[in-house]
Write an enzyme that holds these catalytic residues in place. Structure first.
Site, PDB file in Angstrom:
ATOM      1  N   ASP A   1     -26.708  -4.047  18.434  1.00  0.00           N
ATOM      2  CA  ASP A   1     -26.432  -2.664  18.039  1.00  0.00           C
ATOM      3  C   ASP A   1     -27.681  -2.067  17.375  1.00  0.00           C
ATOM      4  OD1 ASP A   1     -24.836  -0.400  17.559  1.00  0.00           O
ATOM      5  OD2 ASP A   1     -24.273  -1.128  15.560  1.00  0.00           O
ATOM      6  N   HIS A   2     -28.115  -0.920  17.848  1.00  0.00           N
ATOM      7  CA  HIS A   2     -29.277  -0.216  17.271  1.00  0.00           C
ATOM      8  C   HIS A   2     -30.523  -1.096  17.136  1.00  0.00           C
ATOM      9  CE1 HIS A   2     -27.114   3.480  16.330  1.00  0.00           C
ATOM     10  NE2 HIS A   2     -26.132   2.758  15.827  1.00  0.00           N
TER      11      HIS A   2
ATOM     12  N   ASP B   1     -32.574   1.728  20.505  1.00  0.00           N
ATOM     13  CA  ASP B   1     -32.326   3.024  19.863  1.00  0.00           C
ATOM     14  C   ASP B   1     -33.662   3.678  19.529  1.00  0.00           C
ATOM     15  OD1 ASP B   1     -31.812   5.148  18.228  1.00  0.00           O
ATOM     16  OD2 ASP B   1     -30.696   4.026  16.707  1.00  0.00           O
TER      17      ASP B   1
ATOM     18  N   GLU C   1     -30.127   5.686  23.479  1.00  0.00           N
ATOM     19  CA  GLU C   1     -29.583   6.809  22.695  1.00  0.00           C
ATOM     20  C   GLU C   1     -30.416   8.063  22.912  1.00  0.00           C
ATOM     21  OE1 GLU C   1     -28.110   5.948  18.796  1.00  0.00           O
ATOM     22  OE2 GLU C   1     -28.535   7.950  18.024  1.00  0.00           O
TER      23      GLU C   1
ATOM     24  N   HIS D   1     -22.726   8.519  11.263  1.00  0.00           N
ATOM     25  CA  HIS D   1     -22.494   7.120  10.879  1.00  0.00           C
ATOM     26  C   HIS D   1     -21.963   6.981   9.445  1.00  0.00           C
ATOM     27  CE1 HIS D   1     -25.467   5.771  14.093  1.00  0.00           C
ATOM     28  NE2 HIS D   1     -24.440   4.968  14.284  1.00  0.00           N
TER      29      HIS D   1
ATOM     30  N   HIS E   1     -20.921   6.597  18.749  1.00  0.00           N
ATOM     31  CA  HIS E   1     -21.287   5.921  17.496  1.00  0.00           C
ATOM     32  C   HIS E   1     -20.647   6.665  16.334  1.00  0.00           C
ATOM     33  CE1 HIS E   1     -24.623   3.057  18.619  1.00  0.00           C
ATOM     34  NE2 HIS E   1     -24.346   3.648  19.769  1.00  0.00           N
ATOM     35  N   GLY E   2     -20.533   5.985  15.198  1.00  0.00           N
ATOM     36  CA  GLY E   2     -20.023   6.651  13.995  1.00  0.00           C
ATOM     37  C   GLY E   2     -18.554   7.007  14.118  1.00  0.00           C
TER      38      GLY E   2
ATOM     39  N   ASN F   1     -17.949   2.521  19.014  1.00  0.00           N
ATOM     40  CA  ASN F   1     -18.454   1.626  17.969  1.00  0.00           C
ATOM     41  C   ASN F   1     -17.685   1.829  16.666  1.00  0.00           C
ATOM     42  OD1 ASN F   1     -20.366   1.155  19.917  1.00  0.00           O
ATOM     43  ND2 ASN F   1     -22.115   1.662  18.643  1.00  0.00           N
TER      44      ASN F   1
END
Ligand code: G3H
Ligand code: ZN
Length: 305
Positions: free
Chosen positions: A82-83, A104, A134, A180, A208-209, A230
Site C-alpha cells: 500500500d502506497h 504512489d 495513483e 485519509h 483510498h481513505g 482500502n
C-alpha cells in the site's frame, strides 16, 4: 491456498459490480481477524501492508504472516503493498513475494508520476504481478485539509486515459472526495467524476481513505467502477477500542492474549461488515467467483444499518 494476484479478483469485481475489501494490517491479530472474516463470508480479500507497517513489523515478517494466513484460508488472499512511494520499495516487495504492488507517485509532478509508475509496472509485469497507480492526490486529514484543497487535488478525468495508457497500470487509485485517516464517516464521493474516469479507462478503480466516507456513497461508487476499497483507520479504531475496553474490564490481567483476543474479534467484525457492504460476501464459490445473485445495490443498502 497460496497467495493470489489481485489481477483476476479485481477484474471480477469490476465486471460484477462489487468491491474487494483491501484491509491494512500491522500485526498478527489484525491479519487473523481480517482473514477469518473473509473465510466466513466466502469473500476474496486483500491484505495490504503500508511502508509504516513494514517499518513496524519488518518486510519479511509482514510478508510471512500474510502468506501463512493465506495458506490456511480457503478463499483467495492477496498480499499488496500500500502506497509504495518509490521504485526501490516496490522492487523489494516484489522480491519478498508480494502479489500486488502500488506505486504512489501522487506527490510527484505528472510526468514524473508516469515515468516511475511505468518503470514499476514494467518490472512487475515481467513477474506477472499487477500494479496500482495513483492519479490526483488523496490527502491526509492530519494535515488539516480544507474542502477547497480536497476539490483541487481530485483526479482529472481528462488526464486519466493518457496516464493509464502510458503507465500500463492495472488499477487506478482516484481522488474523488475522500481524505485519509478521518475518524468519522462524513465525506460524500464525486460519483459523476468516478463515472467519467471509469468510462474512459475501463480498469478497476481504487478508493483510498474509505474510513471517512459515508457508506451510501461507497455503495453507489461501487456501481460505477470502484472495485477495491482500502480500509485502515476504522480497523485501527476497532482494535484500540476493543483493547481499551478489555483492559478496563480486567486491569489486573497480565496475559496480553486475553486482551488481544478482544481486539482481534473487533477487527473481524468491522471487516465482516465492510465485506458485506462491498458486495464481495458470497462471491467465492469453490475456487472461482460468482456474480452476486440479487441486485447488489439493494442487498447492500440493507446492510448499512
Ligand atoms: O491506503 C489506505 C487507505 O487509503 C485507508 O484509508 O485510513 O481512511 O481508512 P483510511
Ligand atoms: Zn491510501
Amino acid at each position: 491456498m497460496p497467495l493470489v494476484s489481485s489481477q483476476e479478483i479485481l477484474r471480477a469485481a469490476y465486471e460484477g459490480h462489487f468491491a474487494v475489501g483491501a484491509f491494512n494490517a500491522n500485526n498478527m491479530e489484525q491479519i487473523q481477524g481480517i482473514v477469518d472474516a473473509a473465510v466466513e463470508e466466502r469473500a476474496p480479500v486483500i491484505l495490504q501492508v503500508s511502508q509504516g507497517a513494514i517499518r513496524y513489523a519488518g518486510l519479511e515478517f509482514a510478508a510471512a504472516m500474510v502468506r501463512t494466513a493465506a495458506d490456511e484460508a480457503d478463499v483467495p488472499v492477496v498480499l499488496h503493498l500500500d502506497h509504495g512511494t518509490d521504485f526501490d520499495q516496490n522492487i523489494r516487495c516484489l522480491r519478498a513475494g508480494f502479489t500486488s504492488l502500488m506505486y504512489d507517485g501522487s506527490k510527484a509532478p505528472y510526468e514524473e508520476n508516469i515515468r516511475v509508475t511505468a518503470q514499476v509496472a514494467h518490472m512487475a509485469h515481467v513477474c506477472g504481478i499487477p500494479v496500482e497507480a495513483e492519479l490526483g492526490k488523496v490527502l491526509q486529514s492530519t494535515d488539516g485539509v480544507t474542502e477547497e484543497q480536497v476539490q483541487a487535488a481530485m483526479t482529472d478525468p481528462g488526464q486519466a486515459l493518457d496516464f493509464v495508457q502510458r503507465t500500463c497500470c492495472d488499477s487506478l487509485a482516484v481522488a474523488v472526495g475522500s481524505v485519509h485517516a478521518m475518524k468519522e464517516a462524513q465525506a460524500e464521493l464525486d460519483i459523476e467524476r468516478i463515472k467519467q474516469i471509469s468510462e474512459t479507462v475501463n480498469i478497476p478503480l481504487v478508493l483510498h481513505g474509505s474510513s471517512g466516507v459515508k457508506e451510501e456513497s461507497e455503495v453507489e461508487a461501487i456501481q460505477y467502477g470502484i472495485s477495491k476499497i482500502n480500509v485502515a483507520t476504522m480497523l485501527n479504531q476497532a482494535f484500540v477500542k476493543g483493547l481499551c475496553q478489555a483492559i478496563d474490564e480486567d486491569p489486573d490481567n497480565v496475559d496480553p492474549r486475553k486482551w488481544l483476543t478482544v481486539s482481534r474479534d473487533a477487527v473481524k467484525e468491522v471487516a465482516r461488515h465492510k465485506i458485506r457492504l462491498f458486495g464481495s460476501a458470497g462471491t467465492v464459490k469453490g475456487n472461482g467467483f460468482a456474480s452476486p445473485s440479487k441486485s447488489f445495490r439493494s442487498a447492500n443498502l440493507g446492510a448499512i444499518e
